[in-house]
Design a protein around this motif. Sequence first.
Motif, PDB file in Angstrom:
ATOM      1  N   THR A   1       0.838  -1.208   0.000  1.00  0.00           N
ATOM      2  CA  THR A   1       0.000   0.000   0.000  1.00  0.00           C
ATOM      3  C   THR A   1       0.865   1.246   0.000  1.00  0.00           C
ATOM      4  O   THR A   1       0.603   2.194  -0.752  1.00  0.00           O
ATOM      5  CB  THR A   1      -0.918   0.010   1.238  1.00  0.00           C
TER       6      THR A   1
ATOM      7  N   ALA B   1       2.390   1.666  -3.416  1.00  0.00           N
ATOM      8  CA  ALA B   1       1.397   2.135  -4.398  1.00  0.00           C
ATOM      9  C   ALA B   1       1.083   3.606  -4.178  1.00  0.00           C
ATOM     10  O   ALA B   1       1.008   4.395  -5.139  1.00  0.00           O
ATOM     11  CB  ALA B   1       0.118   1.308  -4.276  1.00  0.00           C
ATOM     12  N   THR B   2       0.916   3.962  -2.912  1.00  0.00           N
ATOM     13  CA  THR B   2       0.609   5.371  -2.610  1.00  0.00           C
ATOM     14  C   THR B   2       1.754   6.273  -3.054  1.00  0.00           C
ATOM     15  O   THR B   2       1.542   7.315  -3.696  1.00  0.00           O
ATOM     16  CB  THR B   2       0.374   5.549  -1.096  1.00  0.00           C
TER      17      THR B   2
ATOM     18  N   MET C   1       3.775  10.024  -9.351  1.00  0.00           N
ATOM     19  CA  MET C   1       3.275  10.215 -10.719  1.00  0.00           C
ATOM     20  C   MET C   1       2.567  11.561 -10.850  1.00  0.00           C
ATOM     21  O   MET C   1       2.790  12.313 -11.809  1.00  0.00           O
ATOM     22  CB  MET C   1       2.314   9.079 -11.068  1.00  0.00           C
ATOM     23  N   PHE C   2       1.713  11.873  -9.878  1.00  0.00           N
ATOM     24  CA  PHE C   2       1.007  13.149  -9.911  1.00  0.00           C
ATOM     25  C   PHE C   2       1.998  14.313  -9.851  1.00  0.00           C
ATOM     26  O   PHE C   2       1.870  15.306 -10.573  1.00  0.00           O
ATOM     27  CB  PHE C   2       0.024  13.251  -8.738  1.00  0.00           C
TER      28      PHE C   2
ATOM     29  N   LEU D   1       3.595  14.766 -13.146  1.00  0.00           N
ATOM     30  CA  LEU D   1       2.675  15.338 -14.132  1.00  0.00           C
ATOM     31  C   LEU D   1       2.497  16.831 -13.910  1.00  0.00           C
ATOM     32  O   LEU D   1       2.519  17.632 -14.845  1.00  0.00           O
ATOM     33  CB  LEU D   1       1.319  14.643 -14.043  1.00  0.00           C
ATOM     34  N   ILE D   2       2.324  17.177 -12.630  1.00  0.00           N
ATOM     35  CA  ILE D   2       2.056  18.582 -12.316  1.00  0.00           C
ATOM     36  C   ILE D   2       3.269  19.445 -12.642  1.00  0.00           C
ATOM     37  O   ILE D   2       3.142  20.575 -13.110  1.00  0.00           O
ATOM     38  CB  ILE D   2       1.663  18.724 -10.824  1.00  0.00           C
TER      39      ILE D   2
ATOM     40  N   ARG E   1       6.037  20.708 -17.551  1.00  0.00           N
ATOM     41  CA  ARG E   1       5.472  21.624 -18.551  1.00  0.00           C
ATOM     42  C   ARG E   1       5.600  21.072 -19.956  1.00  0.00           C
ATOM     43  O   ARG E   1       5.022  21.595 -20.904  1.00  0.00           O
ATOM     44  CB  ARG E   1       6.154  22.988 -18.460  1.00  0.00           C
TER      45      ARG E   1
ATOM     46  N   LEU F   1       4.316  18.625 -21.029  1.00  0.00           N
ATOM     47  CA  LEU F   1       3.033  18.087 -21.466  1.00  0.00           C
ATOM     48  C   LEU F   1       2.181  19.148 -22.147  1.00  0.00           C
ATOM     49  O   LEU F   1       1.164  18.842 -22.742  1.00  0.00           O
ATOM     50  CB  LEU F   1       2.274  17.532 -20.256  1.00  0.00           C
ATOM     51  N   LEU F   2       2.580  20.390 -22.000  1.00  0.00           N
ATOM     52  CA  LEU F   2       1.782  21.475 -22.577  1.00  0.00           C
ATOM     53  C   LEU F   2       2.324  21.850 -23.955  1.00  0.00           C
ATOM     54  O   LEU F   2       3.514  21.693 -24.224  1.00  0.00           O
ATOM     55  CB  LEU F   2       1.832  22.704 -21.665  1.00  0.00           C
ATOM     56  N   PRO F   3       1.457  22.367 -24.820  1.00  0.00           N
ATOM     57  CA  PRO F   3       1.926  22.767 -26.156  1.00  0.00           C
ATOM     58  C   PRO F   3       2.899  23.941 -26.058  1.00  0.00           C
ATOM     59  O   PRO F   3       2.714  24.841 -25.232  1.00  0.00           O
ATOM     60  CB  PRO F   3       0.652  23.197 -26.880  1.00  0.00           C
ATOM     61  N   ASP F   4       3.916  23.896 -26.910  1.00  0.00           N
ATOM     62  CA  ASP F   4       4.884  24.993 -26.934  1.00  0.00           C
ATOM     63  C   ASP F   4       4.247  26.247 -27.527  1.00  0.00           C
ATOM     64  O   ASP F   4       3.325  26.164 -28.344  1.00  0.00           O
ATOM     65  CB  ASP F   4       6.090  24.616 -27.792  1.00  0.00           C
ATOM     66  N   ALA F   5       4.785  27.376 -27.136  1.00  0.00           N
ATOM     67  CA  ALA F   5       4.380  28.626 -27.786  1.00  0.00           C
ATOM     68  C   ALA F   5       4.981  28.646 -29.190  1.00  0.00           C
ATOM     69  O   ALA F   5       6.110  28.195 -29.378  1.00  0.00           O
ATOM     70  CB  ALA F   5       4.890  29.811 -26.985  1.00  0.00           C
TER      71      ALA F   5
END
Lengths: 400, 408
Positions: free
Chosen positions: A5, A8-9, A15-16, A19-20, A23, A25-29
């Motif tokens: 547990t 997994a936690t 992972m979060f 992700l947070i 950057r 993951l965001l489209p480039d300017a």
Amino acid sequence: MFSKTFKATAGVVLMFACLISCRKLLPDAPADDSILDGPVDGLTASEKIIFLRGDVAFNDEIFSSGTGLGPMFVASSCGTCHAGDGKGHPFTTLTRFGQSDTISNKFLHLGAPQLQGRAVPGFQPEAIPAGASFSKFTPPANTGLGFLELVPDADLLALSDEFDADGDGISGRPNWINVPVYCQFRNATVEKNNRYIGRFGKKAAVYDLLQQTANAYNQDMGVNSSYEVFDTYNGLEIDPEVSNQTVLDVVFYLKTLKAPIQRNTSDPEVKAGAAIFNRISCGKCHTPQMKTGFSPISALSEKTFFPYTDLLLHDMGPALNDGYTEGTALPAEWRTPPLWGLGLSKNSQGGQVFLMHDGRARSIEAAINMHGGEATKSRESFQQLNAQEKSSILKFLESL
Amino acid sequence: MKKFTCSVFLLISCFCGSAQIDPVLLRDPSRDTNSLQLNMDAVYSRPFNKVGKLPVAVGGYVEANYQYLGQDGITEGHQFQMRRLTLFVSSAIGKRIKFLSEIEFEDGTKEINIEFASVDFEFSPLLNLRGGVVMNPIGAFNQNHDGPKWEFVDRPISATQMLPATWSNVGFGLFGKKYNKGWVYGYELYLTNGFDESIISNSENKTFLPAAKKNADRFEESFNGSPLLTAKVALKNNKIGEIGLSYMGGVYNKFEDDGFKLDKKRRVNVFAVDFNSTIGAAKTFVNGEWAWIGIDIPDTYTEQFGRKQQGGFLDIVQPVLKRTMFGFENAVLNAAVRLEYVDWNKGRFQSTGGNISEEIVSVVPAISWRPNPQTVLRLNYRYNWQTDLLGNPPSKLAGIQIGFSTYF
């Protein structure tokens, strides 16, 4: 050692967190030189705030019948005609009619000078009256307008050669226009018979960006302001439908949009093209370099820039004479359009290009081949270039 | 705040109603417990709870999320959102007469809507009369939109930005269904108040059916006195899945006022097909919807406003793990993806003959975890490509969304 547990936690939390924080993951300017919108470098914080207000009013404020649109109109927002602050599309091409000489427009009582060819439901749009000459104007790009506005009148007069004193066949001259009372005269403005030098619009019939903006609200969208008080539908004075603050914010936005940034400047073919451009005298009207006068906006004040225009009128020959004119321009005379941003035209015209005043040219080469009148010699020189030279000059124009 | 207070007062009034109605009659409304449930059953296929001796059953769901999205290199940063809090109140008023209401608070108290509030009279399984605020059964999502049922933080673009989900109106209609071995078929037919001219005159600068949702007057009076017809037929097989065909249409403009004829009657017509199925031993759940819209717009109006629209979505949800997780028995971990497309203006420019664009394509890969069937935690990654009217290079929006949704 660690429970499932816990692992997994920890995995989920990790992972979060990734992700947070990522950057990527965001489209480039998009690259700054690949777009036309965005402010000029060096604005102060307060100037940026006004720019953003103008940006919202220009690009996001959509008028509907409930908020003042029409009832007759061409487009429902500023951004409709100038996607990404670039050149417009035939979908929003303006039609102007009624004036065929330098004296007056005889169709003002019938809705001239601009056709509002669309109407909100329940109303009928305008039609061109019988006997009226007309011309179609593709919306221009907005970028760099603040620089053009700040070129001193004296510089434009220095570029003009109304009677072709130097015998080169090119005789640029200003369009002397009547200026609306709400416009403020620029420093050292030059007056001639109570008329002043216009510099915006296809015929250079607009004095400054306030006149351009107030006119566009009124004539393009049917939205009245305290600057342009008469309704295009009934010709009567009605309550303002847009605030002065909004109009002035849009003017500021237009003033402070950056100048287009040239691309591929180190490409030898682009450099060769620039040399050919000057050799065949294209630069005599499409003046590469200008300088602004003083401005309280320091980012615009006394700056050298490269618009490729002289803001003057030139006779472009009978093929481009639509029989319609404005101010003291003759029907065959057109203001030299700035060439900066030319290579980005397709990004605002739906992947295609619609050049010349009415979008009739579907490529840069076609546009060059449509030049007549004072540009005949340059056009012929272009046509005599070999394939490599033509490719170079076109690459240069694409780089602007 | 005023709206919030009024809504809470209304809710409390429901509970206080027991003082005026014989409580013997009031109980948890009977539900169809057959496993062959259609999308049209979604309104009652929700967990309701009886609270003490209260004469009503109550329920609801809540969803909140975090998101970090960026568009063309610009982000608004970290955003925490309380998307919605929805409360259900239902009651069996008598034998085969029942009432259900759904009140939704969106984005805190920014929007408060009565999404459903109707009384059903059952004459036979195939013939029921429903009246009140009903959800127009166009497509499947509008009927079956509860957050906990979906693996994605955002509602489908086609359902909310082209179709007006959730779209409800005052009206009356009939519905019913019939079972036959492994099959069930159902129908719904409603006449309600409908759209208004805001669908072609709005701040979106495009034909936008959801603009009509802002007209709260539609719960009091019809904009033009012309009813909106919504009809749906659905068919489901217990081994194959469900398919639904629906139509919604009516006059949207004010064609006459105070006895004066102003315009011809201009219609909006919507056709939709929806389907869902659980495939094979892997229990892959596939759920989709596609809609076509046609609108009669004056020729003299701008082409900015599309005469035709189309779009839809496809969700694929694959359970990858089902076991006790973190002490939750039969918890399920799903991998999912949503594919979306909307064309708000299907047509060609009169001036050039070129395609009118105004489109969006979206892909949303997702992981969801369900500690129980009523609760879902979601991790989504969204990527949109949106082109303007002219078809200029698309604006790109992407980012992550993490949230939960649960019935309570």
